[in-house]
Design an enzyme around this catalytic site. Structure first.
Site, PDB file in Angstrom:
ATOM      1  N   GLU A  50      15.211 -45.288  67.728  1.00 49.31           N
ATOM      2  CA  GLU A  50      13.705 -44.975  67.714  1.00 49.31           C
ATOM      3  C   GLU A  50      13.253 -43.237  68.085  1.00 49.31           C
ATOM      4  O   GLU A  50      12.694 -42.526  67.336  1.00 49.31           O
ATOM      5  CB  GLU A  50      12.860 -45.803  68.393  1.00 49.31           C
ATOM      6  CG  GLU A  50      12.705 -47.241  67.528  1.00 49.31           C
ATOM      7  CD  GLU A  50      13.787 -48.136  68.156  1.00 49.31           C
ATOM      8  OE1 GLU A  50      14.804 -47.492  68.656  1.00 49.31           O
ATOM      9  OE2 GLU A  50      13.797 -49.325  67.799  1.00 49.31           O
ATOM     10  N   PHE A 112       7.267 -62.319  72.781  1.00 47.88           N
ATOM     11  CA  PHE A 112       8.486 -61.656  72.582  1.00 47.88           C
ATOM     12  C   PHE A 112       8.475 -60.158  71.843  1.00 47.88           C
ATOM     13  O   PHE A 112       7.595 -60.111  70.938  1.00 47.88           O
ATOM     14  CB  PHE A 112       9.463 -62.245  71.518  1.00 47.88           C
ATOM     15  CG  PHE A 112      10.920 -61.887  71.282  1.00 47.88           C
ATOM     16  CD1 PHE A 112      11.613 -61.527  72.352  1.00 47.88           C
ATOM     17  CD2 PHE A 112      10.884 -61.347  70.203  1.00 47.88           C
ATOM     18  CE1 PHE A 112      12.879 -60.946  71.998  1.00 47.88           C
ATOM     19  CE2 PHE A 112      12.160 -60.667  69.704  1.00 47.88           C
ATOM     20  CZ  PHE A 112      13.238 -60.542  70.678  1.00 47.88           C
ATOM     21  N   GLN A 113       8.937 -59.237  72.415  1.00 48.59           N
ATOM     22  CA  GLN A 113       8.751 -57.634  72.189  1.00 48.59           C
ATOM     23  C   GLN A 113       7.368 -57.371  72.212  1.00 48.59           C
ATOM     24  O   GLN A 113       7.108 -56.620  71.276  1.00 48.59           O
ATOM     25  CB  GLN A 113       9.204 -57.493  70.902  1.00 48.59           C
ATOM     26  CG  GLN A 113      10.996 -57.782  70.944  1.00 48.59           C
ATOM     27  CD  GLN A 113      11.664 -57.057  69.792  1.00 48.59           C
ATOM     28  OE1 GLN A 113      11.156 -57.147  68.788  1.00 48.59           O
ATOM     29  NE2 GLN A 113      13.030 -56.566  69.837  1.00 48.59           N
ATOM     30  N   LYS A 162       1.420 -57.961  63.251  1.00 52.06           N
ATOM     31  CA  LYS A 162       2.093 -58.497  62.098  1.00 52.06           C
ATOM     32  C   LYS A 162       1.506 -59.388  61.095  1.00 52.06           C
ATOM     33  O   LYS A 162       1.446 -59.044  59.926  1.00 52.06           O
ATOM     34  CB  LYS A 162       3.323 -59.487  62.654  1.00 52.06           C
ATOM     35  CG  LYS A 162       4.291 -59.674  61.400  1.00 52.06           C
ATOM     36  CD  LYS A 162       5.428 -60.298  62.083  1.00 52.06           C
ATOM     37  CE  LYS A 162       6.682 -60.632  60.936  1.00 52.06           C
ATOM     38  NZ  LYS A 162       7.719 -61.019  61.263  1.00 52.06           N
ATOM     39  N   MET A 474      21.204 -25.142  83.206  1.00 60.02           N
ATOM     40  CA  MET A 474      19.972 -24.621  84.056  1.00 60.02           C
ATOM     41  C   MET A 474      19.906 -25.317  85.312  1.00 60.02           C
ATOM     42  O   MET A 474      19.371 -24.527  86.451  1.00 60.02           O
ATOM     43  CB  MET A 474      18.867 -25.072  83.149  1.00 60.02           C
ATOM     44  CG  MET A 474      17.687 -24.104  83.555  1.00 60.02           C
ATOM     45  SD  MET A 474      17.771 -22.441  83.766  1.00 60.02           S
ATOM     46  CE  MET A 474      17.334 -21.904  81.840  1.00 60.02           C
TER      47      MET A 474
END
Length: 565
Positions: A50, A112-113, A162, A474
């Protein structure tokens, strides 16, 4: 016509003329992906992570000037996208990120999620939405695109449960949108503009301070014309590289921590700083109490919250840089005598001659600055350059011959390692006719190296030039300069992957360069290979980026040579 919420998402993107969506599916956004399967109006690019999806949408937006779009699912989908969203937010990149969410009935139940996506993204988006009713969906998407690209651009997040994507309603997409509490001021106050012009006419040591807002407003042409006409010296921030051509005689180079000596001294000695869409961030100002002590400030910015935020501004102008300069132009032409600034230009010219941007080249070991310079000679003039973050980023900003705005894609504000490669893929998708080159380090490239597979699948040939010094370069430089050379967890020499085999295992091509001849041969082969390429360049391990302004020091105290530290 009645549609499901998922179908409304698709039809709304079509109405917005979206050409490509970068994304990764999951449970909460499956209804939307089912509709993607059924449509052929825009392309979907399936990334491997993602974060890669959002960086690709970001790179697409930076290169094209259009709104980038990314889809992710709920929970880990949106949390993986957070770094990309924050990167775009800090650099004011227009983007719409749509995430799935658990059903409204499950929100707050630790389903869930489930994660509070709106709460998490609120500080790093221009605006965000949780859609609770499918009847609001089309209007919210219209509003999201309007907010993302208007005023000061930025990422907008839409979280869609959803059940909302499954619910049905009539699809009506608004033609126009008006928001009572959101009315960006584009034109600038005429009286304030007139006062600013008078200040420019009366100044003896003015300097244009060009920032990323100049790129976003499309002001490059008028800035070039004004600089050429007035012959007032100019400096650019990292985000503004290319607004003026690299060979413009009035351009002093990049300003700030790794800016040129002449650019930093111009800001230090100026009696008037004309800020064009630039923030006065700490990488530019150095020690704020010592910054430009003798200068008045003209600050032109579309975001009123930026004006006076860091430095006192005598001449504030809220407006779009391009539109304000168009208003200024006739007044500047009427009465500006470029000879007025001749003495000032001579002082700065002397600074450039005394302390040019340079390095000690070698035939024994490849210098990273040489790689960037020779790439600028071998690549087409209009090649798009992306970078990751670190020493290579600063060397690219210093030594690459940028010729136009939107040529450099880099994470300026957030400093996101792992940004460069996926951003380059997004840029290539948006600008298929351009050569796209990503300068990266051996630390940065491994952060999103999996996206070679995305480049291979969608035929997005990008050349990755890895300036490999076997260090987190760096951080190593800071440890050397400010921590008495205690190199804590920055030596990567014992954990290097075989970049050639890695690229080849995912459908790309790889080259190793240990000499200048090998690099030039590898680059030319990569240029003609039509594949994602890695060129692993073994460079001088202990090369430092100079000049450097030590942290919390005034600009005039910059370190120019190694022995200065």
């Amino acid at each position: 016509m009645k549609m499901t919420g998922a179908r409304i998402v698709i039809e709304s993107l079509i109405k917005e003329n979206v050409e490509v969506v970068f994304g990764y599916p999951g449970g909460a956004i499956m209804n939307v992906y089912d509709e993607i399967y059924k449509q052929d109006k825009f392309k979907h690019i399936l990334t491997k992570h993602e974060q890669g999806a959002v960086h690709m949408a970001d790179g697409y937006a930076r290169a094209t000037g259009k709104v980038g779009v990314a889809f992710v699912t709920s929970g880990p989908g949106i949390t993986n996208a957070i770094t990309g969203i924050a990167t775009a937010y800090t650099d004011s990149i227009p983007m719409v990120v749509i995430s799935g969410q658990v059903p409204t009935t499950a929100i707050g139940t630790d389903a869930f999620q489930e994660v509070d996506a709106v709460g998490i993204t609120r500080p790093i988006t221009k605006h965000n939405f949780l859609v609770k009713d499918v009847k609001d969906l089309a209007f919210i998407i219209k509003e999201a695109f309007y907010l993302a690209k208007s005023g000061r651009p930025g990422p907008v997040h839409i979280d869609i449960p959803k059940n909302v994507t499954a619910d049905m309603t009539e699809f009506v997409y608004p033609e126009k949108i008006e928001l009572k509490t959101y009315k960006p001021n584009y034109k600038g106050n005429k009286r304030a503009i007139k006062r600013a012009v008078e200040a420019i006419k009366n100044a003896k040591k003015p300097v244009f301070y060009i920032g990323g807002g100049s790129v976003l407003s499309g002001a490059s042409n008028i800035i070039r014309e004004i600089v050429k006409t007035t012959q007032i010296p100019a400096v650019e921030t990292l985000m503004a590289r290319g607004v003026l051509r690299y060979d413009c005689p009035y351009l002093l180079g990049m300003v700030g921590m790794h800016g040129s000596y002449a650019a930093n001294m111009a800001m230090n000695d100026a009696d008037l700083i004309i800020s064009l869409g630039a923030r006065f961030d700490d990488r530019v100002t150095g020690k704020i109490d010592e910054f430009a002590k003798n200068a008045d400030i003209i600050h032109i910015d579309i975001d009123p919250s930026q004006i006076g935020k860091v430095v006192e501004t005598k001449y504030p102008i809220v407006g779009d840089v391009k539109l304000v300069l168009e208003e200024m132009m006739p007044m500047l032409l009427d009465g500006i005598d470029p000879n007025r600034y001749e003495e000032w230009r001579e002082i700065l010219k002397r600074y450039k001659e005394l302390y040019p941007l340079t390095y000690s080249d070698s035939d024994e070991v490849i210098k990273p600055q040489w790689v960037i310079q020779i790439t600028g000679e071998l690549a087409p003039e209009d090649a798009i350059i992306s970078t990751d973050v670190g020493q290579h980023q600063m060397w690219a900003a210093q030594f690459y011959p940028f010729t136009y705005p939107r040529q450099l894609l880099t994470s300026g504000g957030l400093g996101t390692m792992g940004f460069g490669f996926p951003a380059a893929l997004g840029a290539k998708e948006g600008k298929k006719d351009k050569v796209v080159i990503n300068f990266t380090g051996d630390g940065s490239i491994v952060m999103n190296i999996q996206e070679v597979l995305t480049g291979y699948k969608y035929k997005l040939p990008v050349i990755n030039i890895i300036l490999n010094n076997n260090y987190l370069g760096m951080v190593r430089q800071w440890q050397t300069m400010f921590y008495e050379d205690r190199l804590s967890e920055t030596d990567l020499s014992d954990v290097q992957p075989d970049f050639i085999k890695l690229a080849e295992s995912m459908g790309g091509r790889g080259f190793t360069a240990k000499t200048k001849e090998e690099f030039e041969k590898a680059f030319n082969e990569a240029l003609n290979s039509n594949a994602v390429c890695f060129i692993d360049v073994q460079v001088d391990r202990r090369e430092d980026v100079l000049p450097m302004v030590p942290p919390n020091s005034p600009l005039k105290n910059m370190l120019v040579f190694k022995e200065d530290k």
